[in-house]
Motif scaffolding. Structure first.
Motif, short mmCIF file in Angstrom:
data_model
loop_
_atom_site.label_atom_id
_atom_site.label_comp_id
_atom_site.label_asym_id
_atom_site.label_seq_id
_atom_site.Cartn_x
_atom_site.Cartn_y
_atom_site.Cartn_z
N TYR A 183 0.68 -1.09 0.03
CA TYR A 183 -0.08 0.12 0.02
C TYR A 183 0.79 1.42 0.06
O TYR A 183 0.24 2.49 -0.23
N GLU B 212 -4.28 -10.66 -5.42
CA GLU B 212 -4.35 -9.31 -5.24
C GLU B 212 -3.41 -8.31 -6.16
O GLU B 212 -3.79 -7.46 -6.73
N VAL C 140 -5.03 -4.15 -7.11
CA VAL C 140 -5.13 -4.81 -5.85
C VAL C 140 -6.42 -5.34 -5.31
O VAL C 140 -7.44 -4.43 -4.86
N ASN D 17 -8.87 -6.90 -2.89
CA ASN D 17 -8.78 -6.72 -1.41
C ASN D 17 -9.71 -7.57 -0.95
O ASN D 17 -9.69 -8.01 0.27
N ASP D 18 -10.90 -8.06 -1.84
CA ASP D 18 -11.87 -8.95 -1.05
C ASP D 18 -12.96 -9.45 -2.15
O ASP D 18 -13.03 -9.25 -3.34
N ASN E 279 -9.24 -2.35 -4.33
CA ASN E 279 -8.86 -1.33 -3.56
C ASN E 279 -8.24 -0.08 -4.04
O ASN E 279 -8.58 0.90 -4.02
N ARG F 160 -11.96 -1.66 0.99
CA ARG F 160 -11.42 -2.59 1.65
C ARG F 160 -12.24 -4.00 1.58
O ARG F 160 -11.66 -4.96 0.99
N TYR F 161 -13.40 -3.97 2.42
CA TYR F 161 -13.82 -5.27 2.41
C TYR F 161 -15.58 -4.97 2.26
O TYR F 161 -16.02 -4.03 2.25
N GLU G 174 -11.47 -1.62 8.38
CA GLU G 174 -11.10 -3.02 7.75
C GLU G 174 -11.99 -3.92 7.68
O GLU G 174 -13.24 -3.62 7.06
#
Length: 384
Positions: free
Chosen positions: A9, A51, A90, A92-93, A106, A131-132, A181
């Motif tokens: 990051y 990712e 990236v 991320n989820d 992300n 993020r999530y 997060e």
């Protein structure tokens, strides 16, 4: 969390894999190979989101077809050939909800929504530094740092965005703690783990409690600095991980009672990621320490009913010694096979390992860069 938290990051390594061009873009074709015998359960298979290192625009999507035993590497670009820059930067989820597959990208500031059956793009939802993602009824909830991707002692409070899963439009947002997060939903409330990672060394130490009916923050629970993961068991408890400060304060796991919204216990075990299955939580840690200048890799199993660590390694055949950086974990809902990914050096293809429930290696295969997030496709039962 490992050193990769900062590598991904705040540094970023720029590298692009050129294999074929379409005008100004790069199209990386999928690869397929057989890795296991066909398996017939209510689960069709799973998607794996890689990712990709920050700045490389190399987040990719793999799919393992359980019915054929064939692993398909990097399916998104070929399935969606007209999408510019492919999946993005990236991943991320990753979650399946209903008939849709949601990938949180992300650094591309978007949630990519696809058909769960085919991975064909439906729509892109723009959410800054997302993020999530979690779901409840007809809504998705996405945590967001809000601010630019950078260390900033004055970084603002984060937010959770509410998305209508029918229209795929953002319909509301609520302010939470700093750099939120993972999230978990219990008893009509959304619990958000706040990290404060951008404000180092002044980390956040709270969990925001959001009432879903009014979509307002009703409480903050003080826990520990630099929170990351948060998972709920079937006993009304939440398990949330602190990454510590990477110097003197070590990673640790904390337990919150959802009925009282209070911190009630802690376990002295480092946690980078965890997966709950029944009464067990499978955990691993790649804990980076700047004083030592290295990662400490550990594994474990927690008995959720007793709230105690019952094993310090769920891999029983020595394969754990070959895994450099464990980065993703999942438990098969039916067979209870254990999946662990290895990010290796963060800039080259990773490895996916499949272990039996007894912890014995069944197969392994190459993935994209930094394999991390699983989403099982098929008839899933929510045990919590």
């Amino acid at each position: 969390m490992s050193k990769n938290y900062y590598i991904l990051y705040f540094v970023g390594i720029l590298s692009v894999l050129f294999t074929s061009c379409r005008e100004d873009d790069v199209l990386v074709y999928s690869e397929s190979h057989k890795i296991s015998i066909p398996q017939f359960t209510d689960i069709d298979g799973f998607y794996l989101l890689n990712e990709g290192n920050m700045g490389s625009n190399k987040s990719t999507l793999d799919y393992f077809d359980e019915k054929t035993g064939i692993y398909h590497k990097n399916i998104y670009a070929e399935t969606n050939p007209t999408v510019v820059k492919e999946l993005g930067d990236v991943g991320n989820d990753l979650k399946i909800y209903g008939s849709k597959l949601y990938a949180v990208i992300n650094c591309s500031h978007k949630v990519e929504v696809m058909e769960a059956a085919t991975a064909k793009r439906i729509k892109q939802i723009e959410i800054p530094n997302c993020r999530y993602i979690v779901f409840d009824k007809e809504y998705a909830y996405v945590s967001s740092y809000v601010s630019p991707v950078q260390i900033d002692p004055n970084a603002p409070l984060g937010a959770v965005f509410k998305v209508d899963t029918t229209t795929l439009e953002v319909v509301d947002e609520v302010t939470v703690g700093y750099q939120p997060e993972e999230m978990e939903i219990r008893f009509g409330k959304l619990y958000v783990a706040n990290s404060g990672g951008y404000r180092v060394p002044n980390y956040d130490n709270t969990i925001s409690v959001i009432d879903l009916e009014t979509f307002t923050e009703i409480k903050k629970i003080e826990v520990a600095i630099n929170l990351h993961r948060i998972k709920g068991d079937k006993y009304g408890m939440l398990y949330t991980s602190s990454r510590g400060d990477y110097y003197h304060k070590s990673s640790k796991l904390y337990i919150i009672d959802c009925y009282k919204d209070q911190l009630v216990d802690s376990l002295d075990i480092a946690v980078s990621n965890m997966c709950i299955d029944g009464d067990s939580a499978y955990v691993y840690s790649t804990e980076w320490n700047y004083t030592a200048g290295d990662n400490t890799v550990t594994y474990g199993i927690i008995d959720l009913k007793k709230r105690e660590v019952v094993s310090r390694n769920f891999i029983k055949d020595g394969t754990d010694k070959k895994i450099k950086i464990p980065y993703g974990i999942a438990i098969h809902p039916i067979t209870k096979d254990i999946y662990v990914t290895d990010a290796k050096n963060y800039v080259s293809p990773g490895t996916l390992y499949c272990f039996s429930k007894e912890g014995i290696l069944k197969w392994k295969t190459m993935t994209g860069d930094i394999p991390a997030h699983f989403a099982f496709k098929g008839k899933l039962k929510n045990e919590n």
